[in-house]
Design a protein around this motif. Structure first.
Motif, PDB file in Angstrom:
ATOM      1  N   ALA A  49      -9.333   8.654  -8.257  1.00  0.00           N
ATOM      2  CA  ALA A  49     -10.489   9.519  -8.070  1.00  0.00           C
ATOM      3  C   ALA A  49     -10.323  10.821  -8.835  1.00  0.00           C
ATOM      4  CB  ALA A  49     -10.681   9.797  -6.582  1.00  0.00           C
ATOM      5  N   ILE A 103      -0.890  10.353   5.334  1.00  0.00           N
ATOM      6  CA  ILE A 103      -1.563  11.031   6.444  1.00  0.00           C
ATOM      7  C   ILE A 103      -0.990  12.432   6.520  1.00  0.00           C
ATOM      8  CG2 ILE A 103      -1.989  11.122   8.935  1.00  0.00           C
ATOM      9  CD1 ILE A 103      -1.644   8.079   9.013  1.00  0.00           C
ATOM     10  N   LYS A 147     -10.051   7.477   4.758  1.00  0.00           N
ATOM     11  CA  LYS A 147     -10.562   6.747   5.905  1.00  0.00           C
ATOM     12  C   LYS A 147     -10.199   7.495   7.178  1.00  0.00           C
ATOM     13  CE  LYS A 147     -10.372   2.265   5.618  1.00  0.00           C
ATOM     14  NZ  LYS A 147      -9.996   0.843   5.714  1.00  0.00           N
ATOM     15  N   TYR A 153     -15.193   5.364   6.718  1.00  0.00           N
ATOM     16  CA  TYR A 153     -14.892   6.083   5.494  1.00  0.00           C
ATOM     17  C   TYR A 153     -15.508   7.465   5.525  1.00  0.00           C
ATOM     18  CZ  TYR A 153     -12.851   2.118   3.172  1.00  0.00           C
ATOM     19  OH  TYR A 153     -12.023   1.108   2.831  1.00  0.00           O
ATOM     20  N   VAL A 187       3.890   0.813   2.660  1.00  0.00           N
ATOM     21  CA  VAL A 187       3.555  -0.283   3.579  1.00  0.00           C
ATOM     22  C   VAL A 187       3.616  -1.627   2.853  1.00  0.00           C
ATOM     23  CG1 VAL A 187       1.846  -1.130   5.233  1.00  0.00           C
ATOM     24  CG2 VAL A 187       1.931   1.305   4.698  1.00  0.00           C
ATOM     25  N   VAL A 195      -6.617   8.983   6.732  1.00  0.00           N
ATOM     26  CA  VAL A 195      -5.662   8.139   6.024  1.00  0.00           C
ATOM     27  C   VAL A 195      -6.145   7.974   4.587  1.00  0.00           C
ATOM     28  CG1 VAL A 195      -4.374   5.978   6.067  1.00  0.00           C
ATOM     29  CG2 VAL A 195      -5.305   6.894   8.200  1.00  0.00           C
ATOM     30  N   GLN A 196      -5.262   8.313   3.649  1.00  0.00           N
ATOM     31  CA  GLN A 196      -5.639   8.236   2.245  1.00  0.00           C
ATOM     32  C   GLN A 196      -4.776   7.209   1.521  1.00  0.00           C
ATOM     33  OE1 GLN A 196      -4.928  12.451   1.550  1.00  0.00           O
ATOM     34  NE2 GLN A 196      -7.123  12.748   1.248  1.00  0.00           N
ATOM     35  N   ASP A 197      -5.408   6.498   0.621  1.00  0.00           N
ATOM     36  CA  ASP A 197      -4.688   5.577  -0.251  1.00  0.00           C
ATOM     37  C   ASP A 197      -4.264   6.369  -1.481  1.00  0.00           C
ATOM     38  OD1 ASP A 197      -4.028   3.744  -2.250  1.00  0.00           O
ATOM     39  OD2 ASP A 197      -5.220   2.174  -1.285  1.00  0.00           O
ATOM     40  N   LEU A 201       0.198   4.826   1.553  1.00  0.00           N
ATOM     41  CA  LEU A 201      -0.795   5.598   2.307  1.00  0.00           C
ATOM     42  C   LEU A 201      -0.253   6.987   2.644  1.00  0.00           C
ATOM     43  CD1 LEU A 201      -2.051   2.824   4.751  1.00  0.00           C
ATOM     44  CD2 LEU A 201      -2.966   3.465   2.512  1.00  0.00           C
ATOM     45  N   SER A 235      -5.745   5.096  -4.886  1.00  0.00           N
ATOM     46  CA  SER A 235      -7.161   5.324  -5.194  1.00  0.00           C
ATOM     47  C   SER A 235      -7.455   6.812  -5.254  1.00  0.00           C
ATOM     48  CB  SER A 235      -8.067   4.610  -4.188  1.00  0.00           C
ATOM     49  OG  SER A 235      -8.024   5.245  -2.947  1.00  0.00           O
ATOM     50  N   TYR A 265       0.861  -1.183   0.000  1.00  0.00           N
ATOM     51  CA  TYR A 265       0.000   0.000   0.000  1.00  0.00           C
ATOM     52  C   TYR A 265       0.893   1.226   0.000  1.00  0.00           C
ATOM     53  CZ  TYR A 265      -3.839  -2.978   1.755  1.00  0.00           C
ATOM     54  OH  TYR A 265      -4.791  -3.927   1.927  1.00  0.00           O
ATOM     55  N   PHE A 325       3.446   6.969   3.672  1.00  0.00           N
ATOM     56  CA  PHE A 325       3.871   5.748   4.359  1.00  0.00           C
ATOM     57  C   PHE A 325       3.839   4.583   3.364  1.00  0.00           C
ATOM     58  CE2 PHE A 325       2.117   8.513   7.581  1.00  0.00           C
ATOM     59  CZ  PHE A 325       2.916   8.333   8.688  1.00  0.00           C
TER      60      PHE A 325
END
Lengths: 495, 171
Positions: B89, B7, B69, B64, B14, B80-82, B5, B85, B3, B12
């Motif tokens: 978006a 913040i 999230k 969400y 992961v 927390v954002q991916d 991510l 995605s 992932y 980050f």
């Protein structure tokens, strides 16, 4: 005693009043607007009556609608809460005319104390110390300039009809005066429909200390000790505590007596709050009287054991106070944190929206006066207060520890709140040492950002949530309208 | 599984390995974590985290939101954002996060619109005033230009992402 009370307010304060009514066996009527059809006060009252569209002027601020609703519902009395019409002499007067009891002071008292220059005159005549400044409102710049010179800079431009920090400007030098007066007058005219301004000495490094008073209709007046409310943002209180760390027993006696004098001088009846500024030399000055229940009244209830709303209702029903000043004893220490729907990392901007999940703290000495629930949509139309978290403990250090722990257990998902900010304020050295002045937040917490030392844990929680409960990517982005369907929440399973 | 991510502007990277049932080995950057977890409810996860330095029980709350999230741990709230995605978006035209757009910073009600179609506006000039929870916010022109469209009326409820006033750049 009353049989039925209409609560002319919404949110947590309407609930606070409803609770006491129900405990006293008095039926209570809630009123609501379109935005509040599913609000907690609408759901919890014995009866709820629709007022109108969400716009405050056409619902909670519409005096004639409130009066007509109270009469139709056969209510004997109206409790205005705080905000909205609580300090509106017009509502009190209409109640007096219509044979309804307004649970608050007489309309004349609200009117006198609502005009700051008249209030200052009443207090000066009543022997209550006032801040050096002008005796009446003024619009001519030459006179204002002369007065500012006489008072001595820095001066504070204030709106005669002011409140909530609107129409207020600090002026340090003469060349800033004209602009400040023009802006303050414009802001006051827009906010209160009255652009009158006057000047007061600006007190640096002062503390906001207020005294709760109760006055019955027979002339008995007591005070319920002080509250210190110096931690403010945009001139609005954020954290309040009692007792104050700087009020000595002698000072308490003197200020308490001044608060009682202020009530007597203004012909006060019912519950009210006399606000003072306390300077570094221990000198105090009358600021204003709030002629209503205060947001922070619970901390006084916690240390005195007196239900202030119940006292308001008893006084309004004509009963005498059942106790004297000697009976009022403070025990332990209480702190309140206001939980607003706002973003402390972004200038405390409002953050309305849907509460997706709520978990309130609980435990010994913890009280949360709360107006929201999981799934509630916080409306954009009204004040951003969501709840008031109050703790009581035997002393200040324990109260701080209890509040920090309670905040850390408070979960509000879906909108921004100042919970983490409040935790940092409570943990800070100046707060712990009681160095709480009205400029506390701008001095110590300007541009505050949340600590990120536990961001890795948030990453782990994100990952587990993804693995344990995968949802469609669509829902990740747009999951803001309506509750999640079982198809979104059921998670990963195989047939 | 990998992932990326984010913040609050910190990224980050992961790596996740499902070790056994309800246990994960996670690398966040160079740091290794062993995590035992229990899903408590739709919104609550209990974790026992061990990364050699810190170990302990954590209750995390997640839901969400519009921007990612929302995770709350020990009173602190994280968005927390991916990153992947998020990029998707933006490609699909959702969530236009462009500073040049005149859009409210929070859900709000339109109070006044001091400009009309065809008006020439200067950078920084007020074009629309919105109010949320008794606080007014003035949105200003991001550059010099001409007002070409006004997509909201007084008392309309508006949300972030909605373009309220469109301005065509000069030149």
């Amino acid at each position: 005693m009353f049989k039925k009370i209409l609560v002319a307010n919404r949110g947590e304060i309407a609930l606070r009043v409803i609770r006491t009514c129900q405990e006293m066996g008095i039926a209570c009527v809630a009123v609501y607007s379109d935005a509040d059809r599913k609000a907690l006060h609408t759901l919890c009252a014995d009866q709820a009556i629709y007022l109108g569209v969400s716009e405050p002027a056409k619902s909670y601020l519409d005096i004639e609608k409130i009066i007509a609703t109270a009469k139709n519902a056969d209510a004997d009395a109206i409790h205005p809460g705080y905000g909205f019409l609580s300090e509106n002499a017009g509502l009190a007067r209409r109640c007096e005319q219509e044979g309804l009891v307004f649970i608050g002071p007489p309309s004349r008292v609200i009117q006198d104390l609502g005009d700051k220059t008249i209030a200052r005159k009443i207090m000066r005549d009543g022997g209550v110390p006032i801040i050096p400044g002008m005796g009446c409102a003024e619009s001519l710049l030459e006179i204002l300039t002369d007065e500012a010179g006489r008072i001595g800079y820095p001066v504070l431009v204030k709106a005669a009809a002011g409140g909530g920090g609107k129409g207020m400007r600090v002026v340090h030098e003469e060349n800033e005066l004209a602009d400040a007066c023009r802006q303050a007058a414009g802001e006051a005219a827009a906010a209160f429909g009255n652009g009158e301004i006057y000047l007061e000495k600006y007190l640096k490094r002062s503390r906001h200390i207020e005294f709760q008073i109760l006055a019955d209709s027979l002339g008995n007046i007591v005070h319920l000790l002080e509250r210190e409310c110096s931690i403010q943002r945009r001139h609005q209180k954020v954290i309040e505590e009692t007792p104050s760390t700087v009020v000595t027993p002698d000072l308490r006696t003197a200020m308490g007596q001044s608060a009682v004098d202020a009530a007597r001088a203004s012909g006060y009846v019912n519950a009210g709050t006399v606000e003072f500024l306390l300077d570094e030399d221990g000198k105090y000055y009358f600021l204003e009287v709030n002629t209503r229940l205060q947001v922070e009244h619970p901390i006084t209830e916690m240390i005195t054991g007196i239900d202030i709303v119940q006292q308001q209702i008893r006084i309004a029903a004509g009963e005498p106070l059942g106790f004297t000043q000697a009976d009022v004893k403070g025990r332990g220490h209480a702190i309140e944190c206001r939980i607003y729907g706002e973003d402390p990392e972004n200038g405390f901007m409002p953050s309305p929206g849907k509460i997706t999940y709520l978990q309130e703290p609980s435990g010994p000495g913890i009280r949360n006066d709360c107006g929201i629930y999981s799934g509630f949509d916080v409306p954009v139309e009204y004040d951003p207060i969501l709840s008031k978290l109050i703790v009581w403990a035997a002393d200040r250090n324990h109260a701080i520890a209890r509040m920090k722990n309670a905040l850390s257990k408070y979960v509000i998902l879906g909108i921004k709140t100042p919970v983490a900010f409040l935790m940092d304020v409570l943990a800070s050295e100046p707060f712990q040492e009681g160095k709480t002045y009205t400029d506390f937040i701008t001095t110590h917490f300007e541009g505050w950002r949340q600590k990120t030392d536990e961001a890795d844990l948030a990453v782990l929680a994100y990952i587990i949530d993804e693995i344990a409960r995968p949802r469609s990517p669509q829902a990740h982005i747009t999951g803001t309208t309506g509750p999640a369907t079982p198809w979104q929440t059921i998670g990963n399973w195989r047939l | 599984m990998d992932y990326r991510l984010r913040i609050d502007n910190t990224d980050f990277p992961v790596e996740v390995e499902v070790n056994e049932d309800l246990q994960l080995n996670v690398m966040i950057g160079e740091k290794k974590y062993i995590v035992d977890y229990t899903v408590i409810s739709d919104f609550c996860i209990h974790m026992a985290v061990d990364n050699g330095i810190r170990s302990g029980n954590i209750n995390a709350f997640t839901a969400y939101g519009a921007y990612g999230k929302n995770v709350v741990i020990n009173g602190r709230s994280y968005m927390v954002q991916d990153i992947d995605s998020l990029a998707q978006a933006v490609r699909k035209g959702r969530q236009p996060n462009l500073p040049n757009e005149i859009t409210p910073p929070m859900p709000a009600v339109v109070v006044s619109i001091p400009v009309s179609i065809g008006d020439l506006v200067n950078k920084g000039q007020a074009v629309i005033v919105v109010s949320a929870m008794k606080m007014e916010t003035t949105l200003c022109a991001p550059f010099d230009g001409t007002v070409v469209r006004i997509n909201a009326g007084i008392n309309d409820k508006v949300v972030p992402g909605q373009i309220l006033v469109e301005i065509e750049k000069d030149g």
